[in-house]
Enzyme design. Structure first.
Site, mmCIF file in Angstrom:
data_model
loop_
_atom_site.group_PDB
_atom_site.id
_atom_site.type_symbol
_atom_site.label_atom_id
_atom_site.label_comp_id
_atom_site.label_asym_id
_atom_site.label_seq_id
_atom_site.Cartn_x
_atom_site.Cartn_y
_atom_site.Cartn_z
ATOM 1 C CE1 TYR A 164 58.344 16.436 2.056
ATOM 2 C CE2 TYR A 164 58.191 14.050 1.793
ATOM 3 C CZ TYR A 164 58.062 15.329 1.267
ATOM 4 O OH TYR A 164 57.653 15.499 -0.034
ATOM 5 C CB THR A 180 54.625 13.483 -1.519
ATOM 6 O OG1 THR A 180 55.420 12.298 -1.547
ATOM 7 C CG2 THR A 180 54.285 13.783 -0.063
ATOM 8 C CG ASP A 181 54.815 8.305 -3.423
ATOM 9 O OD1 ASP A 181 55.538 9.051 -2.730
ATOM 10 O OD2 ASP A 181 55.283 7.398 -4.142
ATOM 11 C CD GLU A 182 58.330 10.226 1.229
ATOM 12 O OE1 GLU A 182 58.380 10.440 2.445
ATOM 13 O OE2 GLU A 182 59.320 10.222 0.492
ATOM 14 C CE LYS A 186 54.326 17.956 0.215
ATOM 15 N NZ LYS A 186 54.381 19.255 -0.516
HETATM 16 P P1 NAD Z 1 63.170 21.081 -3.455
HETATM 17 O O1 NAD Z 1 63.597 20.903 -2.031
HETATM 18 O O2 NAD Z 1 64.151 20.823 -4.544
HETATM 19 O O3 NAD Z 1 62.632 22.576 -3.656
HETATM 20 C C1 NAD Z 1 61.820 23.221 -2.713
HETATM 21 C C2 NAD Z 1 61.783 24.715 -3.072
HETATM 22 O O4 NAD Z 1 60.880 25.366 -2.165
HETATM 23 C C3 NAD Z 1 63.138 25.417 -2.947
HETATM 24 O O5 NAD Z 1 63.353 26.259 -4.052
HETATM 25 C C4 NAD Z 1 62.993 26.224 -1.661
HETATM 26 O O6 NAD Z 1 63.798 27.393 -1.635
HETATM 27 C C5 NAD Z 1 61.506 26.564 -1.691
HETATM 28 N N1 NAD Z 1 60.966 26.847 -0.354
HETATM 29 C C6 NAD Z 1 61.169 26.147 0.788
HETATM 30 N N2 NAD Z 1 60.513 26.736 1.802
HETATM 31 C C7 NAD Z 1 59.866 27.817 1.284
HETATM 32 C C8 NAD Z 1 59.005 28.795 1.839
HETATM 33 N N3 NAD Z 1 58.695 28.810 3.141
HETATM 34 N N4 NAD Z 1 58.513 29.747 1.019
HETATM 35 C C9 NAD Z 1 58.849 29.780 -0.299
HETATM 36 N N5 NAD Z 1 59.667 28.872 -0.867
HETATM 37 C C10 NAD Z 1 60.160 27.898 -0.088
HETATM 38 O O7 NAD Z 1 61.876 20.200 -3.609
HETATM 39 P P2 NAD Z 1 61.366 19.322 -4.857
HETATM 40 O O8 NAD Z 1 61.981 17.993 -4.791
HETATM 41 O O9 NAD Z 1 61.430 20.133 -6.077
HETATM 42 O O10 NAD Z 1 59.822 19.152 -4.441
HETATM 43 C C11 NAD Z 1 58.870 20.154 -4.780
HETATM 44 C C12 NAD Z 1 57.513 19.748 -4.227
HETATM 45 O O11 NAD Z 1 57.136 18.479 -4.776
HETATM 46 C C13 NAD Z 1 57.476 19.576 -2.708
HETATM 47 O O12 NAD Z 1 56.245 20.062 -2.255
HETATM 48 C C14 NAD Z 1 57.576 18.072 -2.514
HETATM 49 O O13 NAD Z 1 56.931 17.686 -1.310
HETATM 50 C C15 NAD Z 1 56.825 17.562 -3.737
HETATM 51 N N6 NAD Z 1 57.205 16.225 -4.235
HETATM 52 C C16 NAD Z 1 58.525 15.951 -4.498
HETATM 53 C C17 NAD Z 1 58.851 14.709 -5.047
HETATM 54 C C18 NAD Z 1 60.287 14.363 -5.387
HETATM 55 O O14 NAD Z 1 60.554 13.218 -5.750
HETATM 56 N N7 NAD Z 1 61.235 15.282 -5.305
HETATM 57 C C19 NAD Z 1 57.837 13.787 -5.316
HETATM 58 C C20 NAD Z 1 56.520 14.098 -5.020
HETATM 59 C C21 NAD Z 1 56.210 15.340 -4.498
HETATM 60 O O1 DAU Z 2 57.991 9.550 -2.975
HETATM 61 C C1 DAU Z 2 58.066 10.923 -3.128
HETATM 62 C C2 DAU Z 2 59.155 11.490 -2.231
HETATM 63 O O2 DAU Z 2 60.401 11.064 -2.774
HETATM 64 C C3 DAU Z 2 59.096 13.001 -2.114
HETATM 65 O O3 DAU Z 2 57.906 13.367 -1.468
HETATM 66 C C4 DAU Z 2 60.306 13.531 -1.334
HETATM 67 O O4 DAU Z 2 60.314 14.949 -1.348
HETATM 68 C C5 DAU Z 2 61.568 13.025 -2.005
HETATM 69 O O5 DAU Z 2 62.694 13.439 -1.248
HETATM 70 C C6 DAU Z 2 61.552 11.513 -2.109
HETATM 71 O O6 DAU Z 2 61.647 10.891 -0.804
HETATM 72 P P1 DAU Z 2 62.558 9.575 -0.553
HETATM 73 O O7 DAU Z 2 62.862 9.518 0.887
HETATM 74 O O8 DAU Z 2 61.945 8.384 -1.190
HETATM 75 O O9 DAU Z 2 63.853 10.003 -1.450
HETATM 76 P P2 DAU Z 2 65.416 9.921 -1.157
HETATM 77 O O10 DAU Z 2 66.098 10.290 -2.425
HETATM 78 O O11 DAU Z 2 65.797 10.642 0.084
HETATM 79 O O12 DAU Z 2 65.635 8.370 -0.910
HETATM 80 C C7 DAU Z 2 65.254 7.405 -1.874
HETATM 81 C C8 DAU Z 2 65.583 6.036 -1.294
HETATM 82 O O13 DAU Z 2 67.021 5.892 -1.207
HETATM 83 C C9 DAU Z 2 65.076 5.813 0.116
HETATM 84 O O14 DAU Z 2 64.697 4.448 0.287
HETATM 85 C C10 DAU Z 2 66.280 6.109 1.011
HETATM 86 C C11 DAU Z 2 67.440 5.668 0.140
HETATM 87 N N1 DAU Z 2 68.712 6.401 0.327
HETATM 88 C C12 DAU Z 2 68.684 7.763 0.245
HETATM 89 C C13 DAU Z 2 69.841 8.504 0.385
HETATM 90 C C14 DAU Z 2 69.797 10.013 0.354
HETATM 91 C C15 DAU Z 2 69.913 5.712 0.486
HETATM 92 O O15 DAU Z 2 69.945 4.466 0.547
HETATM 93 N N2 DAU Z 2 71.056 6.448 0.625
HETATM 94 C C16 DAU Z 2 71.079 7.824 0.601
HETATM 95 O O16 DAU Z 2 72.163 8.422 0.769
#
Ligand code: NAD
Ligand code: DAU
Length: 337
Positions: free
Chosen positions: A151, A126-128, A155
């Protein structure tokens, strides 16, 4: 290529389920989905492909050797590791599972993949991992790693551990670091689906701090296309940033959703800020474009309209999540067999 087996971990989550669907539609691979079905994993996300005979679902934990041994009885050649605890706020309240899944789980999966000589291992990072930006600049692949939440720290550990397997054991590892995704099947705890579903229910929209934190949004379908590109063309031992070139403040996002839903801004409620809240993310996506020819294609305005439409049409899906009823599905599907 019908005989190629690809393992997709975390395939019942948001990005994983979109990626499983993408791979089944585009290739003739056998897709194996290993998912623990945590609160974030919802098999309903993949109901439409359950009957495809190239799709196998295995409920299990990437951190459990015995589960991996079961999966790797199949001739897995490619691995894409999405499985993770993914929500920053949950990591602040209870980091334990983040360490277990994101760090130890990735370690166990790397070990098994090494033993089985997989041909490619894509670690979805992730970019985080880069931490927070000031007003200027963007994250490049060479930006130093400076995670700020449990988190992102977990990662980052997984990311550098995966790279160490390339350097030490010559394992064919590639790493992607993507920015914030939006689109269908995103769990309604994350900003965009939370705001859409709360607004559809006319309930308050929590905005952290001053609402001016910035994220770089990319549609999940563009992200899937980018991962596909890295899986097939990415150079071993390389990191590829993936971004939408689309920076928005949180408040811009919230106001856009309200406008598209024709709901009043009085629903907005400023709440206490997230501890350690990263101020700004922005991705420099030049490397993946220059070396692999990938560029995001989905226009943000259109992508948001489509996403809102999807949540409107799939009210049952998110209402079952918000009420907890989706958990019943697991009971029926797995416990009564
Ligand atoms: P999500 O939380 O929607 O899904 C995670 C999935 O992983 C779920 O289906 C969960 O059941 C499964 N899981 C959790 N623990 C597990 C384990 N121990 N063994 C097997 N399965 C397990 O997450 P997402 O938003 O789809 O993100 C997927 C991946 O992409 C993550 O690695 C996250 O760090 C990365 N990522 C997410 C974002 C974003 O914006 N959502 C951006 C960049 C990277
Ligand atoms: O950048 C990639 C990441 O983006 C992924 O690695 C993570 O898995 C994904 O959850 C996401 O992280 P963020 O923390 O950026 O996403 P989130 O949707 O939780 O929050 C986005 C922004 O909105 C952040 O600045 C916090 C803010 N926020 C979030 C929630 C849930 C609010 O202001 N109110 C809220 O209720």
């Amino acid at each position: 290529m019908a005989e190629t087996f690809i393992l997709i971990t975390g395939g019942c989550g948001f990005i994983g389920s979109n990626f499983v669907r993408h791979m089944l539609a585009k290739y003739r691979y056998n897709v194996v989905n290993l998912d623990k079905l945590t609160y974030a994993g919802n098999p309903e996300n993949l109901q439409d492909v359950e009957k495809d005979n190239r799709y196998t679902f295995i409920r299990g934990d990437i951190a459990e050797k015995s589960d991996l041994e079961k999966v790797f009885k199949l001739p897995i050649e490619l691995v894409v590791n999405f499985a993770a605890e993914s929500h920053v706020d949950r990591s602040i309240i209870d980091p334990d599972t983040f360490i277990k899944t994101n760090i130890n789980g990735t370690f166990q999966l790397l070990e098994m993949a090494k033993k089985k000589n997989v041909k490619k291992f894509v670690q979805i990072s992730t970019d985080e991992v880069y931490g927070s930006l000031g007003k200027e600049g963007k994250f490049s692949e060479d930006t130093s790693l400076a995670p700020n939440s449990p988190y992102s720290a977990s990662k980052t550990s997984a990311d550098v551990l995966a790279m160490s397997y390339y350097k030490t054991y010559n394992m064919p590892v590639v790493i992607t670091r993507c920015s914030n995704n939006y689109g269908p099947y995103q769990f309604p705890e994350k900003l965009i689906p939370l705001i859409i579903t709360n607004a559809l229910n006319d309930i308050e929209l929590p905005v952290y701090g001053d609402g001016l934190n910035i994220r770089d949004w990319i549609h999940v379908k563009d992200h899937c296309e980018a991962i596909d590109t890295v899986l097939h063309k990415g150079k071993e031992g390389n990191v590829y940033n993936i971004g939408g070139d689309n920076e928005r403040t949180n408040m811009e996002i919230v106001k856009l959703i309200l406008k598209l839903l024709d709901k009043p801004e009085t629903l907005i409620k400023y709440v206490k800020d997230r501890p350690g809240h990263d101020r700004r993310y922005a991705i420099d996506g030049a490397k993946i474009q220059r070396e692999l020819g990938f560029k995001p294609g989905i226009d943000f305005a259109q992508g948001m309209e489509d996403t809102i439409q999807w949540y409107r049409e799939n009210r049952r899906w998110w209402e079952r999540i918000k009420s907890g009823a989706y958990l019943e599905y697991y009971k029926n599907m797995y416990e009564n067999r």
